[in-house]
Design a protein around this motif. Structure first.
Motif, PDB file in Angstrom:
ATOM      1  N   GLY A  48       0.924  -1.038  -0.026  1.00  0.00           N
ATOM      2  CA  GLY A  48       0.127   0.077   0.114  1.00  0.00           C
ATOM      3  C   GLY A  48       0.845   1.295  -0.136  1.00  0.00           C
ATOM      4  N   HIS A  49       1.903   1.204   0.903  1.00  0.00           N
ATOM      5  CA  HIS A  49       2.583   2.431   0.893  1.00  0.00           C
ATOM      6  C   HIS A  49       3.486   2.926  -0.338  1.00  0.00           C
ATOM      7  CE1 HIS A  49       1.961   3.841   5.062  1.00  0.00           C
ATOM      8  NE2 HIS A  49       1.829   2.612   5.320  1.00  0.00           N
ATOM      9  N   GLU A  70       8.470  -4.405  -7.184  1.00  0.00           N
ATOM     10  CA  GLU A  70       7.746  -5.294  -6.052  1.00  0.00           C
ATOM     11  C   GLU A  70       8.479  -6.626  -6.487  1.00  0.00           C
ATOM     12  OE1 GLU A  70       5.917  -5.797  -3.440  1.00  0.00           O
ATOM     13  OE2 GLU A  70       6.503  -7.702  -3.597  1.00  0.00           O
ATOM     14  N   LYS A  71       8.926  -7.242  -5.330  1.00  0.00           N
ATOM     15  CA  LYS A  71       9.613  -8.605  -5.519  1.00  0.00           C
ATOM     16  C   LYS A  71       8.684  -9.600  -5.805  1.00  0.00           C
ATOM     17  CE  LYS A  71      10.270 -10.183  -0.954  1.00  0.00           C
ATOM     18  NZ  LYS A  71      11.116 -10.625   0.142  1.00  0.00           N
ATOM     19  N   ASN A  78       2.348  -7.175   3.917  1.00  0.00           N
ATOM     20  CA  ASN A  78       1.689  -7.057   4.976  1.00  0.00           C
ATOM     21  C   ASN A  78       0.404  -6.499   4.678  1.00  0.00           C
ATOM     22  OD1 ASN A  78       3.507  -7.802   6.636  1.00  0.00           O
ATOM     23  ND2 ASN A  78       4.062  -5.687   7.537  1.00  0.00           N
ATOM     24  N   THR A  79       0.414  -5.684   3.429  1.00  0.00           N
ATOM     25  CA  THR A  79      -0.860  -5.024   3.145  1.00  0.00           C
ATOM     26  C   THR A  79      -2.154  -6.001   3.008  1.00  0.00           C
ATOM     27  OG1 THR A  79       0.235  -3.125   2.040  1.00  0.00           O
ATOM     28  CG2 THR A  79      -1.886  -3.614   1.395  1.00  0.00           C
ATOM     29  N   ASN A  82      -2.973  -8.053   6.770  1.00  0.00           N
ATOM     30  CA  ASN A  82      -3.265  -7.259   7.997  1.00  0.00           C
ATOM     31  C   ASN A  82      -4.787  -7.330   8.313  1.00  0.00           C
ATOM     32  OD1 ASN A  82      -4.489  -4.378   7.816  1.00  0.00           O
ATOM     33  ND2 ASN A  82      -3.834  -4.835   5.915  1.00  0.00           N
ATOM     34  N   THR A  83      -5.271  -6.850   9.302  1.00  0.00           N
ATOM     35  CA  THR A  83      -6.559  -6.847   9.876  1.00  0.00           C
ATOM     36  C   THR A  83      -7.652  -5.828   9.700  1.00  0.00           C
ATOM     37  OG1 THR A  83      -5.736  -6.498  12.249  1.00  0.00           O
ATOM     38  CG2 THR A  83      -6.091  -8.763  11.603  1.00  0.00           C
ATOM     39  N   MET A  85      -7.731  -2.792  10.614  1.00  0.00           N
ATOM     40  CA  MET A  85      -8.281  -1.622  11.349  1.00  0.00           C
ATOM     41  C   MET A  85      -7.778  -0.320  10.808  1.00  0.00           C
ATOM     42  SD  MET A  85      -8.030  -1.182  15.238  1.00  0.00           S
ATOM     43  CE  MET A  85      -7.911  -2.743  15.965  1.00  0.00           C
ATOM     44  N   VAL A 214      14.835  -6.009  -5.772  1.00  0.00           N
ATOM     45  CA  VAL A 214      15.901  -4.967  -5.408  1.00  0.00           C
ATOM     46  C   VAL A 214      16.854  -5.942  -4.634  1.00  0.00           C
ATOM     47  CG1 VAL A 214      16.772  -2.733  -4.582  1.00  0.00           C
ATOM     48  CG2 VAL A 214      14.856  -3.092  -5.816  1.00  0.00           C
ATOM     49  N   TYR A 372       2.538  -2.336  14.255  1.00  0.00           N
ATOM     50  CA  TYR A 372       1.262  -3.151  14.098  1.00  0.00           C
ATOM     51  C   TYR A 372       0.296  -2.200  13.129  1.00  0.00           C
ATOM     52  CZ  TYR A 372       2.015  -5.447  18.357  1.00  0.00           C
ATOM     53  OH  TYR A 372       2.811  -6.358  19.502  1.00  0.00           O
ATOM     54  N   GLY A 374       0.437   0.130  10.399  1.00  0.00           N
ATOM     55  CA  GLY A 374       0.598   0.958   8.926  1.00  0.00           C
ATOM     56  C   GLY A 374      -0.358   0.924   7.960  1.00  0.00           C
ATOM     57  N   PHE A 375      -1.430  -0.186   8.098  1.00  0.00           N
ATOM     58  CA  PHE A 375      -2.600  -0.349   7.158  1.00  0.00           C
ATOM     59  C   PHE A 375      -3.222   1.089   7.089  1.00  0.00           C
ATOM     60  CE2 PHE A 375      -6.712  -1.412   5.545  1.00  0.00           C
ATOM     61  CZ  PHE A 375      -6.517  -1.662   4.264  1.00  0.00           C
ATOM     62  N   LYS A 376      -3.665   1.474   8.468  1.00  0.00           N
ATOM     63  CA  LYS A 376      -4.387   2.966   8.132  1.00  0.00           C
ATOM     64  C   LYS A 376      -3.699   3.806   7.815  1.00  0.00           C
ATOM     65  CE  LYS A 376      -3.371   3.455  13.206  1.00  0.00           C
ATOM     66  NZ  LYS A 376      -2.721   1.987  13.367  1.00  0.00           N
TER      67      LYS A 376
HETATM   68  C1  LIG Z   1      -1.244  -9.880  11.081  1.00  0.00           C
HETATM   69  C2  LIG Z   1      -1.255  -8.300  10.903  1.00  0.00           C
HETATM   70  C3  LIG Z   1      -2.081  -7.607  11.173  1.00  0.00           C
HETATM   71  C4  LIG Z   1      -2.052  -6.341  11.211  1.00  0.00           C
HETATM   72  N1  LIG Z   1      -3.434  -5.433  11.401  1.00  0.00           N
HETATM   73  C5  LIG Z   1      -3.297  -4.138  11.066  1.00  0.00           C
HETATM   74  C6  LIG Z   1      -4.611  -3.305  11.648  1.00  0.00           C
HETATM   75  O1  LIG Z   1      -5.466  -3.714  11.635  1.00  0.00           O
HETATM   76  N2  LIG Z   1      -4.346  -1.960  11.343  1.00  0.00           N
HETATM   77  C7  LIG Z   1      -3.175  -1.575  10.679  1.00  0.00           C
HETATM   78  O2  LIG Z   1      -3.195  -0.039  10.480  1.00  0.00           O
HETATM   79  N3  LIG Z   1      -2.184  -1.998  10.227  1.00  0.00           N
HETATM   80  C8  LIG Z   1      -2.142  -3.503  10.647  1.00  0.00           C
HETATM   81  N4  LIG Z   1      -1.001  -4.075  10.088  1.00  0.00           N
HETATM   82  C9  LIG Z   1       0.196  -3.534   9.817  1.00  0.00           C
HETATM   83  C10 LIG Z   1      -0.111  -3.158   8.126  1.00  0.00           C
HETATM   84  O3  LIG Z   1      -0.365  -4.217   7.566  1.00  0.00           O
HETATM   85  C11 LIG Z   1       1.427  -2.616   7.557  1.00  0.00           C
HETATM   86  O4  LIG Z   1       2.098  -1.916   8.525  1.00  0.00           O
HETATM   87  C12 LIG Z   1       1.124  -2.127   6.502  1.00  0.00           C
HETATM   88  O5  LIG Z   1       0.384  -3.227   5.430  1.00  0.00           O
HETATM   89  C13 LIG Z   1       2.544  -1.717   5.551  1.00  0.00           C
HETATM   90  O6  LIG Z   1       2.292  -1.509   4.301  1.00  0.00           O
HETATM   91  P1  LIG Z   1       3.574  -1.272   3.382  1.00  0.00           P
HETATM   92  O7  LIG Z   1       3.200  -0.959   2.171  1.00  0.00           O
HETATM   93  O8  LIG Z   1       4.822  -0.489   4.181  1.00  0.00           O
HETATM   94  O9  LIG Z   1       4.374  -2.914   3.480  1.00  0.00           O
HETATM   95  P2  LIG Z   1       3.957  -4.217   2.744  1.00  0.00           P
HETATM   96  O10 LIG Z   1       2.613  -4.497   2.214  1.00  0.00           O
HETATM   97  O11 LIG Z   1       4.586  -5.287   3.335  1.00  0.00           O
HETATM   98  O12 LIG Z   1       4.634  -4.025   1.438  1.00  0.00           O
HETATM   99  C14 LIG Z   1       6.213  -4.097   1.216  1.00  0.00           C
HETATM  100  C15 LIG Z   1       6.436  -4.848  -0.013  1.00  0.00           C
HETATM  101  O13 LIG Z   1       8.026  -4.635  -0.370  1.00  0.00           O
HETATM  102  C16 LIG Z   1       8.394  -6.012  -0.862  1.00  0.00           C
HETATM  103  N5  LIG Z   1       9.703  -6.119  -0.825  1.00  0.00           N
HETATM  104  C17 LIG Z   1      10.482  -6.563   0.193  1.00  0.00           C
HETATM  105  N6  LIG Z   1      11.863  -6.477  -0.299  1.00  0.00           N
HETATM  106  C18 LIG Z   1      11.825  -5.914  -1.487  1.00  0.00           C
HETATM  107  C19 LIG Z   1      12.811  -5.951  -2.265  1.00  0.00           C
HETATM  108  N7  LIG Z   1      14.005  -6.348  -2.087  1.00  0.00           N
HETATM  109  N8  LIG Z   1      12.748  -5.619  -3.680  1.00  0.00           N
HETATM  110  C20 LIG Z   1      11.208  -5.397  -3.978  1.00  0.00           C
HETATM  111  N9  LIG Z   1      10.404  -5.339  -3.033  1.00  0.00           N
HETATM  112  C21 LIG Z   1      10.572  -5.868  -1.791  1.00  0.00           C
HETATM  113  C22 LIG Z   1       7.382  -7.031  -0.137  1.00  0.00           C
HETATM  114  O14 LIG Z   1       7.398  -8.101  -0.989  1.00  0.00           O
HETATM  115  C23 LIG Z   1       6.080  -6.125  -0.108  1.00  0.00           C
HETATM  116  O15 LIG Z   1       5.040  -6.475  -0.967  1.00  0.00           O
HETATM  117  C24 LIG Z   1      -0.819  -5.369  10.533  1.00  0.00           C
HETATM  118  C25 LIG Z   1      -0.042  -6.433  10.035  1.00  0.00           C
HETATM  119  C26 LIG Z   1       0.040  -7.840  10.097  1.00  0.00           C
HETATM  120  C27 LIG Z   1       1.061  -8.492   9.773  1.00  0.00           C
END
Ligand SMILES: Cc1cc2nc3c(=O)[nH]c(=O)nc-3n(C[C@H](O)[C@H](O)[C@H](O)COP(=O)(O)OP(=O)(O)OC[C@H]3O[C@@H](n4cnc5c(N)ncnc54)[C@H](O)[C@@H]3O)c2cc1C
Ligand SMILES: [Zn+2]
Lengths: 424, 81
Positions: A48-49, A70-71, A78-79, A82-83, A85, A214, A372, A374-376
């Protein structure tokens, strides 16, 4: 492609039109181009980020020569784990302002992206089990209201009406004295957020490249010049990291040691049942929360396993704890069967707050440390990160979330526990 | 997960407290510079793979010890020479 093009946009009319041809003729949501040799900005991580950052870079800052690498598959980190919220019930001002900005973006997101992210503002209720819990929630509620955020204190009668399944009996294992609700909080569809941002960013010319890992960050004289990938070298003067639990690995590629540890967090769902829980319920004392998905499953989560892990699966102990907590609050759920459980890689910082910032390496930016929550933060995280990358300086909303706050001592410790590693 | 306590042998993970990255100094000397204190308090190697880390056998012999564990497989490894 224009996401609002009357012929291809998601609309009632086009839904009907496509129904006539068996839904076989919907346009692809994004191109999958091979990487170009060079971009103005490369974002690492298609969660998501990364995707939200790409969208706001193109939309608000006119930077369209950008790529998201994206790898594996979009939202597979985590996107998609996650749950979901979404809330802004924070005590400290930097958190309150940032997450409230995010909540406001959520409120308009489906319309802005022409993509139903199924944001459902069903409310989030935090329970108090002791008098000091309740006092703490009152303080939090007052702080929220002073910051212009909605908060309502619920007494036991209100809780009984709002949460009929909650055990409010005097013999409950953990008596419930009251709760604090943020009525505008809720849940959203995790994948839809990634796909909606991807489709909208792609429509503005951003290249979204999956299966591209990467493997190195090339630097010259302390400046970023591009990234090594499994599809070859890609040049870029600016590289943004949005890799959540992999932040430490990507940081190390640029010679950085970060204030982050990677831990596994698990969640689980029960078999689907009829509507029984129409708010997100959290208990600080149990460190447990639950909600009911639109499909009817009860979604539950609890603690991290508590030791460094890149396994994306955890031990049964925290799951047991979550189930026990669930049954302490909702005894009626005892006969539900668990459908599945899974884990994700949490980027845990040393003060429990995220990092959206420049790094000591020129041209390298970090969006991570989401712990925990980062989704929101997805909309505001992308919004602030795009600003930081485009202007080479943070927006007022993310200036407190710097990387050097750990060195200067300006920590944002929502829990008031000080600089404690493994705070969570 | 079973954790090999050097004093008690393999025991269930629930008996232990985690102490994190063993390369971060557990105490900060008073003469440390602010940068050294910051590094010790906050900065971590956080590798994917072998990790030297501290464990405390809280519900057992109550001793701290160092172990090497793979953070991807959760397998405990022999201490590197
Ligand atoms: C079980 C669980 C419950 C959660 N519940 C909540 C909740 O209720 N509410 C909330 O706000 N947050 C929640 N979170 C946290 C939230 O999911 C994350 O903080 C948020 O989704 C992070 O988004 P992101 O885009 O930073 O990371 P991600 O979605 O993890 O994206 C990172 C991406 O980087 C890619 N990547 C990694 N290394 C490389 C590389 N070398 N080269 C290319 N790509 C790479 C990965 O494959 C991945 O797709 C929860 C997390 C978990 C695990
Ligand atoms: Zn022992």
């Amino acid at each position: 492609m224009d996401i609002f093009d009357p012929v291809t946009a998601f609309s009632f009319l086009n839904l009907a039109r496509n129904a006539l041809t068996g839904h076989r003729n919907w346009a692809r949501m994004w191109r999958s181009p091979p990487p170009q040799p060079a971009y103005d900005v490369v974002l690492v991580g298609g969660g998501g980020h990364g995707l939200a950052t790409a969208y706001y870079l193109a939309k608000l800052h006119g930077i369209r020569r950008a790529a998201v690498l994206e790898k594996s598959w979009l939202g597979g980190g985590n996107t998609g784990r996650n749950t979901t919220m979404v809330r802004s019930n924070y005590l400290l001002r930097p958190n309150a302002m940032f997450y409230e900005h995010s909540l406001k973006l959520w409120e308009g997101l489906s319309g802005e992206l022409n993509y139903n992210v199924m944001f459902s503002q069903r409310g989030c209720i935090t329970l108090a089990h002791t008098q000091s819990d309740l006092t703490g929630l009152m303080r939090r509620g007052n702080a929220m209201r002073l910051n212009g955020i909605d908060a309502e204190l619920l007494d036991r009668e209100a809780l009984a009406r709002r949460l009929p399944a909650l055990d409010l009996s005097p013999t409950a294992r953990l008596p419930v004295l009251g709760g604090l609700e943020q009525p505008r909080a809720g849940t959203a569809r995790h994948d839809a957020v990634a796909w909606g941002y991807a489709r909208a960013a792609d429509a503005m010319g951003v290249d979204i490249i999956q299966n591209c890992e990467v493997t190195g960050i090339r630097r010259e004289g302390g400046r970023v010049t591009g990234v090594e990938t499994t599809l070859g070298f890609i040049a870029a003067p600016k590289v943004g990291l949005c890799v959540a639990g992999s932040s430490g690995l990507l940081g190390a590629m640029a010679g950085l040691r970060l204030p982050i540890e990677t831990h596994v967090l698990q969640a689980m769902v029960s078999e689907p049942v009829k509507p029984v829980l129409d708010a997100v319920v959290a208990s600080g004392a149990l460190h447990f929360y639950a909600s009911q998905s639109d499909k009817g499953e009860l979604v539950m989560g609890g603690d991290i396993d508590g030791h460094n892990s890149y396994a994306q699966r955890g031990s049964p102990v925290p799951l047991d704890h979550a189930v026990e907590s669930c049954l302490a609050l909702f005894p009626a759920f005892s006969r539900l069967r668990q459908l599945r459980s899974w884990g994700g890689l949490m980027d845990m910082t040393m003060d429990g707050s995220p990092i959206i910032a420049k790094t000591p390496v020129e041209g390298l930016y970090l969006n991570g440390g989401w712990c925990y929550g980062g989704f929101k933060a997805t909309p505001a995280g992308g919004w602030c990160f795009a600003h930081t990358i485009a202007r080479d300086e943070p927006h007022a909303l993310n200036a407190p979330f710097s990387l050097d706050r750990f060195a200067t001592g300006a920590l944002i410790d929502e829990r008031g526990a000080g600089a404690t590693p493994w705070l969570h | 997960m079973l954790i090999p306590c050097p004093h008690c042998g393999p025991r269930a993970a629930e008996e232990f407290e985690y102490g994190g990255d063993a390369s971060a100094p557990p105490t900060i000397p008073t003469e440390a510079t602010p940068e050294q204190a910051h590094a010790a308090l906050h900065l971590r190697a956080n590798p994917r793979g072998p990790h030297r880390e501290l464990w405390y056998h809280a519900a057992g012999c109550r001793q701290w010890f160092t172990a090497r564990r793979d953070t991807l497989t959760h397998r405990f490894l022999a201490e590197a020479p």
